[in-house]
Design a protein around this motif. Structure first.
Motif, mmCIF file in Angstrom:
data_model
loop_
_atom_site.group_PDB
_atom_site.id
_atom_site.type_symbol
_atom_site.label_atom_id
_atom_site.label_comp_id
_atom_site.label_asym_id
_atom_site.label_seq_id
_atom_site.Cartn_x
_atom_site.Cartn_y
_atom_site.Cartn_z
ATOM 1 N N GLU A 98 0.853 -1.179 0.035
ATOM 2 C CA GLU A 98 -0.064 0.127 0.118
ATOM 3 C C GLU A 98 0.832 1.271 -0.091
ATOM 4 O O GLU A 98 0.583 2.175 -0.591
ATOM 5 N N ASP A 99 1.700 1.323 0.739
ATOM 6 C CA ASP A 99 2.542 2.439 1.020
ATOM 7 C C ASP A 99 4.006 2.557 0.669
ATOM 8 O O ASP A 99 4.875 3.313 0.970
ATOM 9 N N ARG A 114 7.082 2.062 -2.396
ATOM 10 C CA ARG A 114 7.715 2.280 -3.939
ATOM 11 C C ARG A 114 8.689 1.525 -4.475
ATOM 12 O O ARG A 114 9.654 0.866 -3.531
ATOM 13 N N LEU A 127 -2.936 3.185 -11.039
ATOM 14 C CA LEU A 127 -2.402 2.964 -9.683
ATOM 15 C C LEU A 127 -1.058 2.753 -9.547
ATOM 16 O O LEU A 127 -0.331 3.175 -8.689
ATOM 17 N N ARG A 165 1.731 5.495 -8.122
ATOM 18 C CA ARG A 165 1.907 5.664 -6.973
ATOM 19 C C ARG A 165 2.741 4.838 -6.178
ATOM 20 O O ARG A 165 3.346 5.225 -5.107
ATOM 21 N N HIS A 166 3.082 3.635 -6.871
ATOM 22 C CA HIS A 166 4.260 2.898 -6.194
ATOM 23 C C HIS A 166 5.510 2.653 -7.012
ATOM 24 O O HIS A 166 6.216 1.953 -6.788
ATOM 25 N N THR A 211 -1.521 9.983 -15.386
ATOM 26 C CA THR A 211 -0.595 9.313 -14.248
ATOM 27 C C THR A 211 0.761 10.276 -13.932
ATOM 28 O O THR A 211 1.340 9.796 -12.821
ATOM 29 N N ASP A 260 8.644 6.968 -14.584
ATOM 30 C CA ASP A 260 8.589 8.240 -13.528
ATOM 31 C C ASP A 260 9.726 9.159 -13.828
ATOM 32 O O ASP A 260 10.620 8.812 -13.287
#
Length: 486
Positions: free
Chosen positions: A208-209, A211, A248, A251-252, A284, A345
Motif C-alpha cells: 500500500e505505501d 515504492r 495506480l 503511486r508505487h 498518471t 517516472d
C-alpha cells in the motif's frame, strides 16, 4: 522441505533436466510438436527409459511412470508426502508441472499445476498456470537496468522472479491466489532463489505505501463476462483491471522507476482504441508507451481462451461460447487488443504518452533498449524548435537507406530509412531527411547542415529551418536519429 527441494534441484541438474538438455533429448520434431501441445512425438522420443527421458515424461509430459522407469535417485516417497507426486500401485504420477526455464542468467525451474489438455477434468478455479509465451514476452520487455527494489505483481507460478533475481537487490512478489504463492515458492527454491518477500492480495493492496524501482506484471488480463479462473480473469468489468493497474502503478514507482505490464483492451464501436488506452496513461504523471502487438475479433478471442482451459468440445462449450459472444455484443465490442504498456517516472512536469500499433518482429530482448525508446520519445516531444536546430544529430547504428523507383529513373519514387536493430522500424522520408541521414555524423549541428543542403539543392534555407523540426521529430522519437551528447 528445503532439504528435499535442494536434493531434487541437484538431481534435475545432474540428470540434464534443463532447457538445453530437454531440447537435445527430444529433438527438433518432438520439441516443435510439443510447442503445439502435441505430446505423442515427445512420448515416442522419451521411450528409451534413461533417467532424463523419465523426468521429461513425469514432470513435463504428465505421463505415469511404471516402477521400473523411475530413476533410482528420485526420492519418490518424500515427494509424495510433499504433494509433488502421487503413488498408486507402484506407479508414479506428477501432481504438478515442473519445467526448466531459460533466463539471462543460470536459468531455473517453474512449478505450476499440471497442463490441461483436451479431455482432462475441468480446471479448478484457483488453477496456477505455468510459464509460457506471455511470461516470456514480459521478461523480454522488462528493462535490464540493475535496480534496488522490484515488484512482481500477480506472480502466478513465480517465473518473473527468476528473471529479476540478480538484477534487483530486493524482490517482492504478490498474488491474490494463495495456491499461486505456494507453487511460486517451490519454483524459487528449485531455482536456488532465496529472500523473496511473497504477499497475498489484489492489485497494490499488499504494498500500500511502498515504492519500487521496477514493477512488472503479467496480470489476469482476460476480458470475459465472469471471472472463472483467478490466473487469467480478475472479476473486474471489461478491461477495468488493466485500466486500474495503469492508473495506480505510478503511486508505487520510486523516482526514475519503471513499470512494465502486459494488457488486453477493448475495441468498442465508435471509439478509437488509442484514445481508450491513451486515456489510461494520460494523467498518471509518467511518460507512457503502449504498443498493440495483436488484435482479435470477438469470436477468435473466445475460442482462444476456451482452448486455453481445454473447454473446446466440453459439455458446456456451446453455452460458454454463446454467452461470451453475447456479452461482447452487448458491450459493442468489435475487437480485443493484446499488447504491452510501459510507464516511466521521469520526474518531468510535461510527461509524454505514445500509443501505437506495431505487429512486426523486433529485436529481443526489448528490455535491452526499452530505456532508449522511452528517452527518444521524450526527447522528441520536449525539444523546442530552436533547441533542435542547435542540436547535433547522429544517425542510429544499423540504419539503412533504400531507394525505390523505376530502372533508370533520375530520382527515386520513394526513399525509405530502415532499422536493422531494435524495433526494426521503417520510415518513408523526403530528400532532405535522406540527405541529413547521410550527413549527420555528430560533427555539426543541424542548422549548418540545413544551410549546406540548401546551397546544394537551391532550396531556401529559412524554409528548410521552418520545416525540418516537424519532419525530424517523428524520426527522433522512433530512433532513427539520436541527439549527440559528445
Amino acid at each position: 522441505m528445503n532439504d528435499l527441494l535442494g536434493r531434487l534441484r541437484g538431481l534435475l541438474l545432474d540428470t540434464g533436466y534443463t532447457i538445453d538438455g530437454v531440447r537435445g533429448r527430444l529433438g527438433d520434431v518432438a520439441a516443435t510438436a510439443l510447442s503445439r501441445e502435441e505430446t505423442i512425438p515427445a512420448l515416442r522420443a522419451t521411450a528409451g527409459g534413461d533417467p532424463l527421458a523419465a523426468l521429461i515424461r513425469l514432470w513435463w509430459l504428465g505421463a505415469t511412470l511404471e516402477a521400473r522407469e523411475v530413476p533410482a535417485a528420485l526420492p519418490v516417497e518424500e515427494l509424495a508426502v510433499a504433494g509433488l507426486v502421487t503413488v498408486e500401485g507402484g506407479r508414479v504420477a506428477a501432481a504438478v508441472h515442473l519445467q526448466p526455464w531459460e533466463t539471462d542468467g543460470a536459468g531455473g525451474y517453474v512449478v505450476s499445476d499440471r497442463k490441461v489438455r483436451p479431455g482432462d477434468p475441468a480446471l479448478r478455479p484457483d488453477h496456477v498456470v505455468g510459464a509460457g509465451g506471455a511470461s516470456a514476452n514480459l521478461a523480454q520487455l522488462a528493462s535490464r537496468r540493475p535496480v534496488g527494489r522490484a515488484l512482481d505483481l500477480g506472480t502466478g507460478c513465480g517465473v518473473q522472479v527468476l528473471h529479476l533475481d540478480g538484477r534487483a537487490e530486493e524482490i517482492t512478489a504478490t498474488d491474490v491466489n494463495p495456491r499461486a504463492l505456494e507453487l511460486a515458492r517451490l519454483s524459487w527454491a528449485l531455482s536456488g532463489i532465496t529472500g523473496v518477500d511473497a504477499r497475498r492480495g489484489s492489485l497494490f493492496d499488499p504494498v500500500e505505501d511502498e515504492r519500487f524501482d521496477l514493477i512488472v506484471s503479467n496480470p489476469p488480463f482476460v476480458i470475459s463476462p465472469a471471472g472463472r479462473f483467478t490466473y487469467r480473469e480478475s472479476g473486474f468489468h471489461a478491461d477495468g483491471f488493466c485500466r486500474d493497474l495503469v492508473r495506480l502503478a505510478p503511486r508505487h514507482l520510486a523516482p526514475g522507476g519503471t513499470c512494465h505490464l502486459l494488457a488486453n483492451w477493448l475495441h468498442v464501436g465508435g471509439e478509437d482504441w488509442r484514445d481508450r488506452v491513451g486515456g489510461w496513461l494520460t494523467g498518471t504523471g509518467c511518460d507512457g508507451w503502449a504498443v498493440q502487438r495483436d488484435v482479435q475479433d470477438p469470436a477468435e478471442y473466445v475460442e482462444l481462451w476456451l482452448r486455453d482451459a481445454a473447454e473446446q468440445g466440453a459439455a458446456r462449450h456451446r453455452e460458454l461460447y454463446d454467452d461470451w459472444l453475447g456479452w461482447f455484443e452487448a458491450e459493442n465490442v468489435t475487437g480485443i487488443g493484446f499488447g504491452w504498456i510501459t510507464l516511466h517516472d521521469s520526474g518531468s512536469l510535461d510527461p509524454v504518452v505514445r500509443v501505437e500499433e506495431y505487429g512486426r518482429p523486433v529485436e529481443l530482448p526489448v528490455g535491452g533498449y526499452v530505456d532508449e525508446v522511452l528517452g527518444a520519445v521524450a526527447t522528441a516531444h520536449r525539444l523546442t524548435d530552436a533547441e533542435l536546430l542547435g542540436a547535433t544529430l547522429v544517425v542510429a547504428e544499423g540504419v539503412l537507406e533504400e531507394r525505390v523507383g523505376p530502372p533508370g529513373a533520375e530520382d527515386p519514387a520513394r526513399i525509405v530509412l530502415r532499422q536493422t536493430a531494435g524495433l526494426r522500424r521503417s520510415a518513408t522520408v523526403g530528400t532532405v531527411e535522406a540527405a541529413l541521414a547521410g550527413a549527420c555524423d555528430g560533427d555539426y549541428p543541424l542548422d549548418p547542415l540545413l544551410a549546406a543542403i540548401a546551397e546544394l539543392t537551391g532550396e531556401d534555407h529559412d524554409d528548410l529551418r521552418t520545416k525540418a523540426p516537424a519532419a525530424l521529430r517523428p524520426l527522433i522519437a522512433e530512433g532513427f536519429f539520436h541527439i549527440s551528447t559528445g
